[in-house]
Design an enzyme around this catalytic site. Sequence first.
Site, PDB file in Angstrom:
ATOM      1  CB  CYS A  46      -0.925  -0.045   1.223  1.00 46.47           C
ATOM      2  SG  CYS A  46      -1.802   1.490   1.561  1.00 46.47           S
ATOM      3  CB  CYS A  82       0.271   1.704   4.118  1.00 44.50           C
ATOM      4  SG  CYS A  82      -1.460   1.200   4.024  1.00 44.50           S
TER       5      CYS A  82
END
Length: 144
Positions: A69, A72
């Site tokens: 991600c 993230c």
Amino acid sequence: MSENIHVVCPHCHSTNRVPTQRLNQEAKCGHCQDVLLIEKSVALDAASFERHVGRSQLPVVVDFWAPWCGPCRSMAPAFEEAADRLLGIAQLAKLDTEAHPQAAAPYHIRSIPTMVVFIEGKEVARVSGAMSAAQIEQWVQSVL
């Protein structure tokens, strides 16, 4: 008489009873003798997630994330900075949803990054999307 709270060690994941007036000092784990309050997030797996969320009376802020991600990964330094700023107020922790899906599944995480605040085992707030350190700190403070 001082009030005690339970704090889970970020190193050995043992539960410790700590006087509230010592939360800003260098309280040490009764099991491993390491410092209980650290200026960085704690990496959790399924077992340690249950211990930290279920046993700690210090609020736990969990970042549900995955290595693939992009948002993230870009938020990771901000989350670490917020962990330092929130020392003694909340323990920040990270749970890799890719490596530990069984721990994340009960919380129905639909997008990542998602941060959830747990107080004494109960979810009290959640937010999705990448945030700056100041935004994370402000959000956590507003919840507590």
